[in-house]
Structures are given as structure tokens and as C-alpha cells.
Design a protein around this motif. Structure first.
Motif, PDB file in Angstrom:
ATOM      1  N   LEU A 113       0.814  -1.214   0.000  1.00 49.26           N
ATOM      2  CA  LEU A 113       0.000   0.000   0.000  1.00 49.26           C
ATOM      3  C   LEU A 113       0.847   1.264   0.000  1.00 49.26           C
ATOM      4  CD1 LEU A 113      -2.811  -0.843   2.606  1.00 49.26           C
ATOM      5  CD2 LEU A 113      -2.925  -1.013   0.105  1.00 49.26           C
ATOM      6  N   ARG A 114       0.256   2.307  -0.532  1.00 44.30           N
ATOM      7  CA  ARG A 114       0.874   3.640  -0.523  1.00 44.30           C
ATOM      8  C   ARG A 114       0.144   4.457   0.547  1.00 44.30           C
ATOM      9  NH1 ARG A 114       1.129   8.591  -3.643  1.00 44.30           N
ATOM     10  NH2 ARG A 114       3.271   8.986  -4.324  1.00 44.30           N
ATOM     11  N   VAL A 115       0.691   4.469   1.736  1.00 41.08           N
ATOM     12  CA  VAL A 115       0.021   5.059   2.895  1.00 41.08           C
ATOM     13  C   VAL A 115       0.561   6.460   3.171  1.00 41.08           C
ATOM     14  CG1 VAL A 115      -0.374   4.853   5.394  1.00 41.08           C
ATOM     15  CG2 VAL A 115      -0.496   2.818   3.916  1.00 41.08           C
ATOM     16  N   SER A 129      10.135  13.981  20.067  1.00 43.79           N
ATOM     17  CA  SER A 129      11.009  12.896  19.638  1.00 43.79           C
ATOM     18  C   SER A 129      10.213  11.750  19.047  1.00 43.79           C
ATOM     19  CB  SER A 129      11.845  12.403  20.827  1.00 43.79           C
ATOM     20  OG  SER A 129      12.662  11.319  20.453  1.00 43.79           O
ATOM     21  N   GLY A 130       9.086  11.414  19.682  1.00 42.59           N
ATOM     22  CA  GLY A 130       8.249  10.332  19.177  1.00 42.59           C
ATOM     23  C   GLY A 130       7.671  10.646  17.819  1.00 42.59           C
ATOM     24  N   LEU A 131       7.258  11.906  17.619  1.00 41.44           N
ATOM     25  CA  LEU A 131       6.692  12.278  16.336  1.00 41.44           C
ATOM     26  C   LEU A 131       7.732  12.180  15.223  1.00 41.44           C
ATOM     27  CD1 LEU A 131       4.177  14.931  15.386  1.00 41.44           C
ATOM     28  CD2 LEU A 131       6.379  15.017  14.275  1.00 41.44           C
ATOM     29  N   LEU A 132       8.935  12.687  15.488  1.00 38.37           N
ATOM     30  CA  LEU A 132       9.967  12.625  14.451  1.00 38.37           C
ATOM     31  C   LEU A 132      10.355  11.182  14.147  1.00 38.37           C
ATOM     32  CD1 LEU A 132      12.333  15.608  15.342  1.00 38.37           C
ATOM     33  CD2 LEU A 132      10.382  15.540  13.780  1.00 38.37           C
ATOM     34  N   SER A 133      10.401  10.345  15.190  1.00 39.94           N
ATOM     35  CA  SER A 133      10.735   8.935  14.975  1.00 39.94           C
ATOM     36  C   SER A 133       9.644   8.243  14.165  1.00 39.94           C
ATOM     37  CB  SER A 133      10.917   8.225  16.319  1.00 39.94           C
ATOM     38  OG  SER A 133      12.007   8.761  17.031  1.00 39.94           O
ATOM     39  N   ALA A 134       8.387   8.547  14.498  1.00 39.27           N
ATOM     40  CA  ALA A 134       7.278   7.936  13.770  1.00 39.27           C
ATOM     41  C   ALA A 134       7.275   8.379  12.312  1.00 39.27           C
ATOM     42  CB  ALA A 134       5.952   8.299  14.440  1.00 39.27           C
ATOM     43  N   ALA A 135       7.519   9.670  12.086  1.00 37.34           N
ATOM     44  CA  ALA A 135       7.556  10.179  10.707  1.00 37.34           C
ATOM     45  C   ALA A 135       8.701   9.546   9.932  1.00 37.34           C
ATOM     46  CB  ALA A 135       7.698  11.698  10.718  1.00 37.34           C
ATOM     47  N   ALA A 141       9.524   3.390   5.081  1.00 38.82           N
ATOM     48  CA  ALA A 141       8.695   2.398   4.399  1.00 38.82           C
ATOM     49  C   ALA A 141       8.211   2.903   3.047  1.00 38.82           C
ATOM     50  CB  ALA A 141       7.485   2.049   5.281  1.00 38.82           C
ATOM     51  N   GLY A 142       8.644   4.109   2.658  1.00 37.95           N
ATOM     52  CA  GLY A 142       8.211   4.679   1.391  1.00 37.95           C
ATOM     53  C   GLY A 142       6.865   5.366   1.482  1.00 37.95           C
ATOM     54  N   TRP A 143       6.375   5.607   2.705  1.00 37.27           N
ATOM     55  CA  TRP A 143       5.090   6.237   2.920  1.00 37.27           C
ATOM     56  C   TRP A 143       5.253   7.734   3.101  1.00 37.27           C
ATOM     57  CZ3 TRP A 143       2.427   2.513   6.991  1.00 37.27           C
ATOM     58  CH2 TRP A 143       2.204   1.266   6.379  1.00 37.27           C
ATOM     59  N   GLY A 144       4.119   8.437   3.092  1.00 41.09           N
ATOM     60  CA  GLY A 144       4.122   9.877   3.273  1.00 41.09           C
ATOM     61  C   GLY A 144       3.583  10.271   4.636  1.00 41.09           C
ATOM     62  N   SER A 241      -8.400   7.622 -11.635  1.00 39.61           N
ATOM     63  CA  SER A 241      -7.626   7.895 -10.432  1.00 39.61           C
ATOM     64  C   SER A 241      -6.211   8.301 -10.824  1.00 39.61           C
ATOM     65  CB  SER A 241      -7.584   6.672  -9.510  1.00 39.61           C
ATOM     66  OG  SER A 241      -6.948   5.578 -10.162  1.00 39.61           O
ATOM     67  N   ALA A 242      -5.480   8.844  -9.855  1.00 40.07           N
ATOM     68  CA  ALA A 242      -4.102   9.279 -10.091  1.00 40.07           C
ATOM     69  C   ALA A 242      -3.334   9.181  -8.790  1.00 40.07           C
ATOM     70  CB  ALA A 242      -4.080  10.715 -10.627  1.00 40.07           C
ATOM     71  N   SER A 243      -2.018   9.317  -8.859  1.00 44.57           N
ATOM     72  CA  SER A 243      -1.174   9.224  -7.667  1.00 44.57           C
ATOM     73  C   SER A 243      -0.866  10.609  -7.113  1.00 44.57           C
ATOM     74  CB  SER A 243       0.139   8.507  -7.997  1.00 44.57           C
ATOM     75  OG  SER A 243      -0.076   7.143  -8.248  1.00 44.57           O
ATOM     76  N   LEU A 244      -0.885  10.705  -5.803  1.00 40.24           N
ATOM     77  CA  LEU A 244      -0.551  11.939  -5.112  1.00 40.24           C
ATOM     78  C   LEU A 244       0.959  11.997  -4.911  1.00 40.24           C
ATOM     79  CD1 LEU A 244      -2.456  13.536  -2.220  1.00 40.24           C
ATOM     80  CD2 LEU A 244      -0.032  13.073  -1.901  1.00 40.24           C
ATOM     81  N   PRO A 245       1.633  13.091  -5.306  1.00 41.87           N
ATOM     82  CA  PRO A 245       3.095  13.148  -5.185  1.00 41.87           C
ATOM     83  C   PRO A 245       3.558  13.327  -3.744  1.00 41.87           C
ATOM     84  CG  PRO A 245       2.252  15.252  -5.946  1.00 41.87           C
ATOM     85  CD  PRO A 245       1.075  14.318  -5.907  1.00 41.87           C
ATOM     86  N   LEU A 246       4.704  12.759  -3.419  1.00 43.36           N
ATOM     87  CA  LEU A 246       5.347  12.938  -2.120  1.00 43.36           C
ATOM     88  C   LEU A 246       6.607  13.782  -2.309  1.00 43.36           C
ATOM     89  CD1 LEU A 246       5.039   9.315  -0.678  1.00 43.36           C
ATOM     90  CD2 LEU A 246       3.441  11.224  -0.413  1.00 43.36           C
ATOM     91  N   ILE A 247       7.003  14.495  -1.261  1.00 42.55           N
ATOM     92  CA  ILE A 247       8.160  15.384  -1.374  1.00 42.55           C
ATOM     93  C   ILE A 247       9.418  14.722  -0.811  1.00 42.55           C
ATOM     94  CG2 ILE A 247       6.687  17.421  -1.265  1.00 42.55           C
ATOM     95  CD1 ILE A 247       7.485  17.791   1.638  1.00 42.55           C
ATOM     96  N   THR A 248      10.548  15.364  -1.018  1.00 43.95           N
ATOM     97  CA  THR A 248      11.820  14.844  -0.504  1.00 43.95           C
ATOM     98  C   THR A 248      11.827  14.905   1.015  1.00 43.95           C
ATOM     99  OG1 THR A 248      12.957  15.643  -2.471  1.00 43.95           O
ATOM    100  CG2 THR A 248      14.320  15.111  -0.547  1.00 43.95           C
ATOM    101  N   PRO A 249      12.122  13.799   1.698  1.00 39.85           N
ATOM    102  CA  PRO A 249      12.123  13.816   3.167  1.00 39.85           C
ATOM    103  C   PRO A 249      13.196  14.754   3.712  1.00 39.85           C
ATOM    104  CG  PRO A 249      12.130  11.567   2.322  1.00 39.85           C
ATOM    105  CD  PRO A 249      12.416  12.472   1.159  1.00 39.85           C
ATOM    106  N   PRO A 250      13.004  15.273   4.929  1.00 41.13           N
ATOM    107  CA  PRO A 250      14.034  16.122   5.540  1.00 41.13           C
ATOM    108  C   PRO A 250      15.233  15.294   5.948  1.00 41.13           C
ATOM    109  CG  PRO A 250      12.315  15.647   7.118  1.00 41.13           C
ATOM    110  CD  PRO A 250      11.845  15.088   5.804  1.00 41.13           C
TER     111      PRO A 250
END
Length: 415
Positions: A113-115, A129-135, A141-144, A241-250
Motif C-alpha cells: 500500500l501507498r500510505v 522525539s516520538g513524532l519525528l521517529s514515527a515520521a 517504508a516509502g510512505w508519506g 484515479s491518479a497518484s498523489l506526489p510525495l516530497i523529498t524527506p528532511p
């Protein structure tokens, strides 16, 4: 079902889905998963469901259940693999292991899946810290990542760059009050972030053609709301349908603010006495009531966090989403409303004096490294660098958040 424990033990959660639509073309880009408890029970609504689970210390388990049920439904639907599935997550749940019975479906979702994981701005103030780790785990995993309800809290704008979301979801209240000054500030800050990062702006709560027109003026390219479809079980594909683009991670690393900024900006040498006016100037930027700003400061040692400093920081904390002080010997709350972090004596952060301010429209960082002088306090020398480059300031600020522990909450009684 007789109680919330039975609901959770039986994993009795269902998922409805609401379409996310590309405004210009009308194509479906994905769906948001919306969890519900057993129909007709006291726990049918998300608020009641999570409230009951929280009361008995099972909120993280419920979070895993809701996500797993959403993934299971998405996998079973067999829709276009390019669709994005928006699924809410509380970062606190990332600190707990996935229940073994749910692990197989979570693993399949990671492969197929593309989550896009939705988080709220309040999570970073509670557990940065938890939020940054979760992100970071989502992106590995290639998710956004999406930041939800932006604009609902005036303080959320200063926290947006820390999450670095692929999608910014404008709270539905923005569409209902387009002429409000608060709405204008939110829209301007979101537009600036989207332009700099390439993030997608999504407008929530679109119910009419008028709402849709307002959403366009706010820079939204994706819409969600009853105008496009109400929450419902998944059905077969009903259009293009179409794919939603993701940006470069920090960039995420283990460097300190001085290491980050000094590597890309000129470094000078001066005394503590000369650095003090610069430090106070940056504090004053954070204290400006015009826009709530994050203030992060490193004091090396608790003795430098004086009573006068504590009073200044407590005043700033009244109108800031996050004020934090770092230094050996500091408590978890060295002043009212101020988060504290105590690095170990051998931590490289202990050699730094940093003041970092991040607001919706301004950013500045003073980073300095102690040269180890033993003379009079005001004559101690530091290498330092100063920057107002927003991307660099945010990177330096993000590097500090890993030292902040989650906010402690009272222990819950389990009956």
C-alpha cells in the motif's frame, strides 16, 4: 458487547473511507480511513472509542487496531495501486510494539500500500522525539506524512516545518471564514511552506461549490468533503484515479545545531559578553506576540538558566507552542510551561550555547561552541555562527527535539 475491553479484545473496529479528489480534474487520488466502534454501542464514535480506551491505558493498542483494520480493508478492495491511503496515527503508538495478531496485515500493507500517515500538530508539543521517529519510520517504508487540522490551533503553524509534511490539510473552519485575519495568516504560512517544499495543500470539509471555489483561492489542489463523497465502505472503482506526489524527506542526523549551521555558514570567535545581546535579541523575536514561535535554547549547565531567564522563558511559553531549555542539571520543567532536557555530562550538546527561533514567517539561529576557557565568565570565548536561512534553522531545531522526552501524564487507574 459489554465493555470497552471486549471491543478491543475482539478487534471490533470497522473502517469507513472518504475520497480525496484532485480539484482540477476530479480524479480520485486516495481515501481517508475513518474508524468506528460497534454500531449502536456507546463506543461507535471515534471520540467515545478512544476516550474509553484512554481511560484504561489501551489507547496505543486501539491505534494499532484502527490502522490494521484500515489496511486490511484497503488490501481487500483491490483498487489501483497508485492510490494513497490516509490513515491517522498517534505518535505515542509508535513507541509500543504492534500486537502480534495484527503484525501480518501491517507487514502486507508496508509491501503493497501507498500510505500517508496523518498526524496532528499537538503531537509534536506532547512528544517531539516520538513524532519525528514515527515520521522517519513512515518515510523509511516509502510512505508519506500529512499534518491534519492545520489552522484549528493558532500555534500549529510554527510546528509545521518540524513535521515537514507531504500534505498539509487545511482545517474545515478555514473555508467557513475566508475573510478572517486568522485564516489569512494560516493560508499565507501554508502557501509559503508548500512553495518552498513542494507539499500538497488539501482542503477539508468541502460541502458546496462555494467551498470549492474558496479552497481554490487558498491554494488547495486536493479536496475532501461531502461535495465529493461521504464516508462509506469501500466499493469498486468509480472513475479515473491518479497518484498523489510525495516530497523529498528532511535530513535526519545525529549532529548538533552548531555542527549543522557551522558546516554551512561562516564561523567567528567572540566572548560570552558579546554573544549575550545576540541571544537576547533572538529571545525577543520569540516573545513577539504577532506570531507564536518555537523557542529552543541550550544553556550548557543549569546554573546558566538563571531566575531572570526562567521568568522570561515562562512569559514566552504563554503564547508559544513549544519552549524548551537544554542543559546539564535542568529538570523536566525548569520554568512554568517550559520543557526541560538534561543531556549527559559527556554529551556533545553540553559544549554548545544555542538559541533557535522558528515561527510561521521568521526563523533565526545563534549557535555557539564553548572553547573551554576558565577565566572570568564574561570573557569566556566561543566560536559562533548566526543564520536566518529558514531551512537551515529548521534543520538545526529538529536536531534538538530528540532530547525531549514525552510530556508526563498522570497514571490512569485501571478498573
Amino acid at each position: 458487547m459489554t465493555d470497552i475491553h471486549e471491543v478491543l479484545d475482539r478487534r471490533a473496529v470497522t473502517t469507513l473511507f472518504q475520497p480525496l479528489v484532485e480539484i482540477a480534474s476530479g480524479r480520485v487520488l486516495g481515501y481517508e480511513a475513518l474508524s468506528r466502534g460497534p454500531a449502536g454501542s456507546p463506543w461507535e464514535t471515534p471520540a467515545a472509542l478512544f476516550g474509553a480506551a484512554r481511560q484504561f491505558g489501551r489507547e496505543s493498542e486501539l491505534d494499532w487496531i484502527c490502522r490494521a483494520r484500515a489496511y486490511e480493508s484497503a488490501l481487500a478492495a483491490g483498487l489501483d495501486e497508485g492510490l494513497s491511503w490516509f490513515v491517522n496515527m498517534e505518535p505515542a503508538a509508535a513507541r509500543t510494539a504492534c500486537p502480534p495478531d495484527l503484525a501480518p496485515v501491517v507487514e502486507r500493507a508496508e509491501r503493497r500500500l501507498r500510505v500517508v500517515t496523518e498526524m496532528t500538530e499537538r503531537a509534536i508539543a506532547v512528544d517531539p522525539s516520538g513524532l519525528l521517529s514515527a515520521a522517519a519510520a513512515c518515510r523509511a517504508a516509502g510512505w508519506g506524512v500529512a499534518l491534519d487540522d492545520v489552522g484549528a490551533d493558532p500555534m500549529s503553524l510554527a510546528l509545521m516545518p518540524f513535521v515537514h509534511p507531504d500534505v498539509v490539510k487545511l482545517d474545515m473552519a478555514m473555508l467557513r471564514a475566508p475573510g478572517d485575519p486568522h485564516t489569512a495568516r494560516v493560508v499565507a504560512a501554508v502557501a509559503a511552506y508548500a512553495e518552498a517544499s513542494g507539499a500538497v495543500v488539501l482542503a477539508e470539509g468541502i460541502e458546496t461549490e462555494q467551498h470549492l471555489a474558496v479552497a481554490r483561492t487558498m491554494g488547495a489542489t486536493v479536496g475532501q468533503g461531502w461535495h465529493f463523497g461521504r464516508p462509506a465502505p469501500l466499493a469498486g472503482p468509480d472513475g479515473a484515479s491518479a497518484s498523489l506526489p510525495l516530497i523529498t524527506p528532511p535530513r535526519n542526523g545525529v549532529r548538533t545545531p552548531f555542527g549543522i549551521v557551522a558546516g554551512r555558514r561562516p564561523v567567528a570567535r567572540t566572548t560570552k559578553a558579546q554573544l549575550m545581546p545576540m541571544s537576547r535579541h533572538l529571545e525577543a523575536l520569540a516573545a513577539d506576540g504577532g506570531e507564536p514561535a518555537v523557542l529552543l535554547a541550550c544553556f550548557q549547565d543549569a546554573r546558566h538558566f538563571t531566575p531572570a531567564t526562567a521568568r522570561r522563558f515562562a512569559r514566552i511559553a504563554l503564547s508559544s507552542p513549544l519552549v524548551a531549555a537544554f542543559g546539564t542539571g535542568l529538570s523536566d520543567e525548569p520554568a512554568v510551561g517550559v520543557r526541560g532536557a538534561c543531556p549527559g555530562d559527556d554529551d556533545t550538546l553540553c559544549g554548545e550555547w544555542n538559541v533557535i527561533v522558528v515561527g510561521p514567517h521568521r526563523a533565526a539561529a545563534l549557535v555557539a561552541r564553548d572553547l573551554g576557557d576558565r577565566g572570568p565568565e564574561g570573557e569566556r570565548r566561543f566560536d559562533f555562527a548566526l543564520t536566518h536561512d529558514r531551512a537551515l534553522v529548521v534543520e538545526a531545531a529538529r536536531s534538538l527535539l530528540r532530547w525531549l522526552a514525552p510530556v508526563r501524564t498522570p497514571e490512569l487507574l485501571v478498573g
